[in-house]
Design a protein around this motif. Structure first.
Motif, PDB file in Angstrom:
ATOM      1  N   THR A 190       0.832  -1.201   0.000  1.00 16.69           N
ATOM      2  CA  THR A 190       0.000   0.000   0.000  1.00 16.69           C
ATOM      3  C   THR A 190       0.865   1.249   0.000  1.00 16.69           C
ATOM      4  O   THR A 190       0.664   2.168  -0.801  1.00 16.69           O
ATOM      5  CB  THR A 190      -0.916   0.020   1.236  1.00 16.69           C
ATOM      6  OG1 THR A 190      -1.720  -1.149   1.254  1.00 16.69           O
ATOM      7  CG2 THR A 190      -1.821   1.245   1.217  1.00 16.69           C
ATOM      8  N   ARG A 191       1.852   1.286   0.890  1.00 12.66           N
ATOM      9  CA  ARG A 191       2.699   2.480   1.033  1.00 12.66           C
ATOM     10  C   ARG A 191       3.569   2.684  -0.219  1.00 12.66           C
ATOM     11  O   ARG A 191       3.812   3.821  -0.623  1.00 12.66           O
ATOM     12  CB  ARG A 191       3.566   2.328   2.283  1.00 12.66           C
ATOM     13  CG  ARG A 191       4.366   3.564   2.663  1.00 12.66           C
ATOM     14  CD  ARG A 191       3.513   4.603   3.366  1.00 12.66           C
ATOM     15  NE  ARG A 191       2.998   4.169   4.654  1.00 12.66           N
ATOM     16  CZ  ARG A 191       3.615   4.336   5.816  1.00 12.66           C
ATOM     17  NH1 ARG A 191       4.811   4.905   5.858  1.00 12.66           N
ATOM     18  NH2 ARG A 191       3.037   3.947   6.946  1.00 12.66           N
ATOM     19  N   TYR A 194       2.311   4.755  -3.861  1.00 14.94           N
ATOM     20  CA  TYR A 194       2.309   6.196  -4.127  1.00 14.94           C
ATOM     21  C   TYR A 194       3.660   6.859  -3.891  1.00 14.94           C
ATOM     22  O   TYR A 194       3.816   8.048  -4.122  1.00 14.94           O
ATOM     23  CB  TYR A 194       1.185   6.862  -3.328  1.00 14.94           C
ATOM     24  CG  TYR A 194      -0.151   6.364  -3.832  1.00 14.94           C
ATOM     25  CD1 TYR A 194      -0.616   6.750  -5.078  1.00 14.94           C
ATOM     26  CD2 TYR A 194      -0.905   5.451  -3.095  1.00 14.94           C
ATOM     27  CE1 TYR A 194      -1.814   6.260  -5.573  1.00 14.94           C
ATOM     28  CE2 TYR A 194      -2.099   4.955  -3.586  1.00 14.94           C
ATOM     29  CZ  TYR A 194      -2.554   5.369  -4.830  1.00 14.94           C
ATOM     30  OH  TYR A 194      -3.735   4.870  -5.336  1.00 14.94           O
ATOM     31  N   TYR A 574      -3.327   9.822   6.231  1.00 14.72           N
ATOM     32  CA  TYR A 574      -2.829   9.012   5.118  1.00 14.72           C
ATOM     33  C   TYR A 574      -3.962   8.213   4.468  1.00 14.72           C
ATOM     34  O   TYR A 574      -4.103   8.189   3.248  1.00 14.72           O
ATOM     35  CB  TYR A 574      -1.733   8.070   5.631  1.00 14.72           C
ATOM     36  CG  TYR A 574      -1.155   7.161   4.567  1.00 14.72           C
ATOM     37  CD1 TYR A 574      -0.155   7.613   3.719  1.00 14.72           C
ATOM     38  CD2 TYR A 574      -1.618   5.862   4.403  1.00 14.72           C
ATOM     39  CE1 TYR A 574       0.370   6.783   2.740  1.00 14.72           C
ATOM     40  CE2 TYR A 574      -1.093   5.030   3.440  1.00 14.72           C
ATOM     41  CZ  TYR A 574      -0.097   5.495   2.605  1.00 14.72           C
ATOM     42  OH  TYR A 574       0.410   4.679   1.631  1.00 14.72           O
ATOM     43  N   LEU A 577      -6.344  10.492   2.352  1.00 16.98           N
ATOM     44  CA  LEU A 577      -5.820  10.835   1.029  1.00 16.98           C
ATOM     45  C   LEU A 577      -5.719   9.609   0.141  1.00 16.98           C
ATOM     46  O   LEU A 577      -5.902   9.701  -1.092  1.00 16.98           O
ATOM     47  CB  LEU A 577      -4.448  11.497   1.168  1.00 16.98           C
ATOM     48  CG  LEU A 577      -4.432  12.899   1.785  1.00 16.98           C
ATOM     49  CD1 LEU A 577      -3.042  13.501   1.683  1.00 16.98           C
ATOM     50  CD2 LEU A 577      -5.433  13.819   1.098  1.00 16.98           C
ATOM     51  N   LEU A 578      -5.449   8.446   0.740  1.00  7.82           N
ATOM     52  CA  LEU A 578      -5.414   7.208  -0.029  1.00  7.82           C
ATOM     53  C   LEU A 578      -6.766   6.944  -0.681  1.00  7.82           C
ATOM     54  O   LEU A 578      -6.855   6.598  -1.872  1.00  7.82           O
ATOM     55  CB  LEU A 578      -5.029   6.040   0.888  1.00  7.82           C
ATOM     56  CG  LEU A 578      -5.072   4.638   0.290  1.00  7.82           C
ATOM     57  CD1 LEU A 578      -4.026   4.478  -0.798  1.00  7.82           C
ATOM     58  CD2 LEU A 578      -4.854   3.591   1.398  1.00  7.82           C
ATOM     59  N   LYS A 581      -7.266   9.298  -3.591  1.00  4.90           N
ATOM     60  CA  LYS A 581      -6.482   8.878  -4.766  1.00  4.90           C
ATOM     61  C   LYS A 581      -7.139   7.696  -5.470  1.00  4.90           C
ATOM     62  O   LYS A 581      -7.235   7.661  -6.703  1.00  4.90           O
ATOM     63  CB  LYS A 581      -5.066   8.500  -4.328  1.00  4.90           C
ATOM     64  CG  LYS A 581      -4.181   9.679  -3.993  1.00  4.90           C
ATOM     65  CD  LYS A 581      -3.669  10.401  -5.240  1.00  4.90           C
ATOM     66  CE  LYS A 581      -2.587   9.602  -5.932  1.00  4.90           C
ATOM     67  NZ  LYS A 581      -2.002  10.345  -7.064  1.00  4.90           N
ATOM     68  N   THR A 608       1.905  14.215   5.054  1.00  2.16           N
ATOM     69  CA  THR A 608       1.080  13.105   4.575  1.00  2.16           C
ATOM     70  C   THR A 608       0.844  13.209   3.072  1.00  2.16           C
ATOM     71  O   THR A 608       0.892  12.203   2.350  1.00  2.16           O
ATOM     72  CB  THR A 608      -0.264  13.079   5.316  1.00  2.16           C
ATOM     73  OG1 THR A 608      -0.015  12.948   6.714  1.00  2.16           O
ATOM     74  CG2 THR A 608      -1.126  11.918   4.858  1.00  2.16           C
ATOM     75  N   MET A 612       1.830  10.527  -0.024  1.00  2.00           N
ATOM     76  CA  MET A 612       0.883  10.001  -1.005  1.00  2.00           C
ATOM     77  C   MET A 612       1.272  10.364  -2.435  1.00  2.00           C
ATOM     78  O   MET A 612       0.511  10.136  -3.364  1.00  2.00           O
ATOM     79  CB  MET A 612      -0.522  10.545  -0.718  1.00  2.00           C
ATOM     80  CG  MET A 612      -1.219   9.857   0.426  1.00  2.00           C
ATOM     81  SD  MET A 612      -1.372   8.071   0.194  1.00  2.00           S
ATOM     82  CE  MET A 612      -2.173   8.000  -1.378  1.00  2.00           C
TER      83      MET A 612
END
Length: 960
Positions: A190-191, A194, A574, A577-578, A581, A608, A612
């Motif tokens: 996941t991290r 982006y 986080y 914003l995820l 996106k 943050t 992202m």
């Protein structure tokens, strides 16, 4: 005698009057001071009409403490506390009762704030330094931080450090061993997305030699329990220019060779099994250790050693320049990602047991695991032969599962394999039952143990036994009796300021009452002893409570769906914003990469956004502290085609309700963007306004602020997000235990974040009900406006909204006084300690100011005491203005004052000892003593030390 009605006699006290500080008469008096007649009138004169919510919440009536606890106990009883051998980073542990009662259940430890004011945080800072020393010793590394959120997010931080610090590799690929814990891989993926990293999963022994990667993540022992020498793999990675992170287990490292001795660059993991309950996934303190050369890229907080003005040892948060309010969009991780309370518990566990007992605990676990191994081999199974506590083997999964459930045992099942992990809580009887479940046969432990002894059977391969010493500092070898440990914990507690001493008026941080009734369920075994990956039918109580809490939060915020997974406010940002996106990508607009952020925003916001992969464009604020609408319009239009989001805090970070907030939301939507409303100031909205109705699309909620989870000296926290319906399909999911139908990856290691502290917020909402939640907000506004009104004649109040009102916090401007006298906001902050107060938020969001938030829980008497202290301090400053004393000679400049000052035989100050230590009537009656004088930050920066100093240094310092 006047007879009361039966109805009144049977009514129990509701919780509202317990939570709200001012009495009804106090409220009347304070309203009179503000020139209004009622709380309704105050709200009408403060909130913009466009944001008002005039309806009633759907939470229900207020409950008594007895009623709420009984209802929650009923839900807890629906959880089935099976014996868990699932492992995967979560284990049963025996919490020493001296630590349970005197740390976890002690408001002197759990109600303190992050140790930004070092002089009144020396106890926590010392224990956090113990934590760092413990981690460095066991991992074999040179530097360790003071905790992170969980193992999976720590691994993600290790990935970003590898990229940031790698000067050799230009690759964007990150290699993750296929035998790391699956939840860790989930969060890394996941991290990575982006940051623009490609995650390569494979067998490092065979696949790494041909891979071009900037970093590698390994697990030791791996998720299946195997113990392998990683030296050659690490050497291969280094030869290719990659940095290596190793996820590990602290207890295993008491008997296994340290990863640092194998060449690891970063070592991460979870300290949960050092005396912290599983708690359905948290909160637990992750650790992060690295080589010295990477310390300035390390994630989170690091505690350092410095000296005070008398030359005595003093602790502080080191390397402050990494904080987000300084680095902002240049930051690649968030400072607000710590679990201080749990790190303190883990360090206390190590202090209490010491190296010998820790090693004995580990050897016992390995020995019991060897008994199970021999039994499995006798039954024809082939478990791994190199292990510490975990065995995995192929077998008839359904047959074993059936016997396990009948015996109320949870095992790990995966693709025809069975896994089991033993722990400190495993007894000999447990082993007998476990073997019967696994093999279907009864066994004799004596016979099995003789086989282990005669065959010299061990799970630790030759060459991987630990030979290096650890935990040699006296602190880990002194306090092993309960009396000794009790006194050591009390010794540290006495050095710290918490809500048990008085008000902590930190703006933006909402240090309200953490009621005892709210805290009680945290240590119920039905909540504390549940594995995060236990089967759903064993966690019905948890899921019922969480669903109800999600529904309440959705109603309170005006959103349509809530995710409880983010386990800090920073993680909530986080996740928010995820989701935005993912929404843009689903609509074919993944190119949107611009995030507009007002200059007043919390520093975590731009940090943050940077994480992202968004480009931050700063929007100006006007002279009143509001978003500059013209600048916003200009930048929204300029970036219209690529506008992803606006991050805005409401009420604003400047402590006012911006009149144009609905207009701002509409403008962003017109240009195709989404509005992320930071929930840090939700304390000023509950029951009066709803962000989802104002026009925002997503918010995170700081349950450790608005909804009463204590700050724990710098963590735990919870940062769930609420979203409108169109964003709901993109909420975080979890590959080990799915929580929805979304394809979005996990943001935290556990499906529901730190599940064990969610009962606190459930209790808070249930106790207050519709009426109490609304009144709490109204009184928060009252208290803040009362302080602003009383101080406005002595200090300029920097920003106000309609009718000169503030929201739940106010900012007083120290800059004119500083320019005129040289007295700084730091001088005032330190002098407040002499008066018995923690300072307000210093120099945020505006340098040279103090931001004050009293919360609704502080009684009028405490507000008046604070006002009296601030007025008295203003008089001390006036003496400098009038030329009666030089700034450098004042009590302000030399504050805080300690007992060493009181007993100083060579006192030569321009003011008396009495002025120094007893500046108010309250200080005479109930004196809080800082234990060190002002800490020398410059010395600490120039002489960076993050390990426990030798005892000789304390002895030398005392002679200064």
């Amino acid at each position: 005698m006047t007879r009361k009605s039966l109805h009144s006699l049977t009514q129990q006290d509701d919780f509202i009057s317990r939570h709200i500080g001012p009495s009804e008469q106090d409220i009347v008096d304070m309203l009179h001071t503000l020139g209004v007649n009622s709380l309704d009138e105050l709200v009408d004169s403060t909130l913009p009409e466009s944001i008002r919510f005039e309806g009633e919440l759907k939470v229900g009536r207020t409950y008594t403490e007895v009623e709420a606890l009984a209802e929650l106990k009923g839900k807890a009883s629906k959880n089935k506390v099976f014996k868990s051998y699932i492992g995967m980073g979560y284990y049963g542990t025996l919490v020493p009762h001296v630590i349970l009662r005197n740390v976890l259940e002690n408001p002197g430890w759990y109600t303190a704030y992050t140790p930004y004011q070092a002089e009144i945080s020396q106890g926590r800072l010392e224990m956090l330094l113990n934590f760092q020393q413990m981690v460095m010793d066991l991992t074999g590394m040179e530097v360790a931080n003071a905790s992170l959120l969980d193992e999976a997010t720590a691994a993600a931080e290790a990935m970003t450090l590898a990229k940031r610090s790698n000067k050799k590799s230009k690759s964007n690929k990150y290699f993750v061993a296929s035998d790391v814990h699956p939840q860790t891989l989930d969060v890394i993926q996941t991290r990575a997305q982006y940051f623009g990293f490609e995650v390569v999963v494979g067998n490092p022994e065979t696949d790494l030699k041909d891979a071009d990667v900037f970093g590698v993540q390994l697990q030791y022992p791996n998720t299946y329990g195997e113990v392998k020498d990683l030296t050659s793999v690490i050497d291969t990675a280094h030869a290719k220019g990659a940095l290596v992170s190793v996820a590990t287990d602290l207890l295993a490292l008491t008997v296994l060779k340290a990863p640092g001795e194998m060449g690891a660059d970063v070592v991460i993991g979870n300290s949960q099994r050092f005396g912290v309950p599983m708690g359905f996934g948290g909160p637990h303190a992750a650790f992060f250790a690295c080589r010295d050369e990477y310390k300035r890229s390390a994630a989170g907080r690091i505690i350092g050693v410095s000296k005070d003005t008398r030359g005595n040892i003093a602790y502080r948060m080191a390397m402050q320049t990494r904080e987000q309010h300084i680095r902002r969009e240049k930051a690649t991780s968030n400072i607000c990602t710590a679990q201080a309370l749990l790190a303190n518990m883990a360090a206390a566990y190590a202090v209490y047991h010491g190296p010998e007992t820790l090693r004995t605990i580990a050897e016992r676990i390995e020995r019991l695991t060897s008994l199970v191994r021999v039994a499995l081999e006798d039954a024809g199974f082939k478990p791994n032969t190199a292990y510490f506590d975990t065995l995995t083997f192929e077998g008839n999964v359904e047959e074993i599962r059936s016997r396990a459930l009948a015996a109320e045992i949870n095992l790990r099942y995966e693709e025809g394999k069975v896994g089991l992990s033993l722990d400190e809580s495993t007894t000999l009887n447990d082993v007998v039952t476990l073997i019967e479940v696994l093999t279907g046969k009864t066994t004799d432990l004596g016979t099995l143990d003789q086989k282990v002894v005669d065959g010299d059977i061990s799970g630790i391969p030759a060459g991987l036994e630990r030979t290096s010493a650890f935990l040699q500092h006296p602190v880990f070898n002194t306090h092993h009796s309960e009396h000794g440990m009790l006194r050591y914990l009390k010794h540290l507690e006495n050095k710290d300021y918490s809500l048990v001493h008085g008000m902590i008026p930190l703006g933006s941080c909402t240090m309200k009452l953490n009621a005892t009734a709210e805290m009680i369920p945290v240590t119920w075994p039905e909540f504390g002893n549940i594995h995060p990956f236990a089967p759903a039918d064993q966690t019905e109580g948890y899921l019922e409570m969480i669903t109800e809490l999600e529904n309440w939060l959705a109603d309170i915020t005006g959103y349509d769906a809530v995710s409880m997974q983010p386990n800090s406010g920073a993680q909530g940002e986080y996740a928010g914003l995820l989701v935005i996106k993912k929404y843009h990508e689903a609509r074919g607009e993944g190119h949107r990469n611009i995030c507009l952020i007002p200059s007043s925003a919390h520093g975590t916001n731009p940090a943050t956004a940077s994480m992202m992969g968004l480009d931050v464009v700063v929007v100006k604020c006007d002279e009143n502290g509001n978003v500059d609408l013209e600048d916003l319009k200009t930048k929204a239009e300029k970036h219209s085609a690529n506008l992803a989001a606006l991050m805005v805090t409401y009420p604003s970070t400047h402590g006012v309700y911006e009149e144009a907030i609905t207009q701002i939301c509409d403008l962003i939507h017109e240009h195709g963007g989404q509005v992320y409303m930071d929930g840090a100031n939700m304390n000023a909205q509950v029951g009066l306004a709803k962000p989802g109705l104002i026009g925002s699309d997503v918010s995170h909620l700081n349950l450790h602020k608005t909804f009463a989870i204590p700050h724990g000296g710098g963590g735990p926290g919870m940062g769930p997000i609420g979203v409108k319906a169109h964003l709901a399909p993109y909420l975080p999911n979890h590959k080990v235990r799915p929580v929805n139908e979304s394809s979005t990856g996990a943001v935290s290691a556990a499906p529901y974040g730190s599940g064990a502290i969610l009962p606190i917020s459930w209790m808070y909402i249930r106790l207050l009900g519709n009426e109490g939640l609304k009144k709490s907000t109204e009184v928060a506004l009252l208290n803040a406006n009362y302080i602003a009104n009383k101080l406005s004649g002595h200090y300029p109040v920097l920003y106000t909204g309609r009718h000169d009102r503030v929201a739940h916090e106010c900012i007083i401007d120290i800059r004119p006084l500083k320019e005129a006298t040289g007295i700084t906001e730091e001088d005032i902050a330190k002098r407040l300690m002499d008066y018995g107060f923690h300072a307000p938020t210093m120099s945020f969001p505006v340098p040279g100011t103090l931001m004050i938030e009293p919360t609704e829980s502080e009684p009028k008497a405490e507000l008046d005491r604070f006002i009296e202290a601030m007025v008295s301090i203003r008089q001390e400053i006036r003496e400098v203005e009038d030329g009666l004393i030089k700034a450098e000679d004042t009590a302000l400049h030399n504050a805080p004052h300690t007992m060493a000052d009181l007993t100083d035989a060579n006192w030569d100050r321009a003011y008396t000892r009495e002025t120094a230590v007893f500046p108010s009537r309250h200080a005479r009656v109930s004196k809080y003593w800082p234990t060190v004088n002002r800490v020398d930050n410059v010395y600490g920066d120039r002489n960076f030390v993050c390990a426990c100093p030798p005892v000789s240094e304390y002895e030398e310092a005392e002679l200064v």
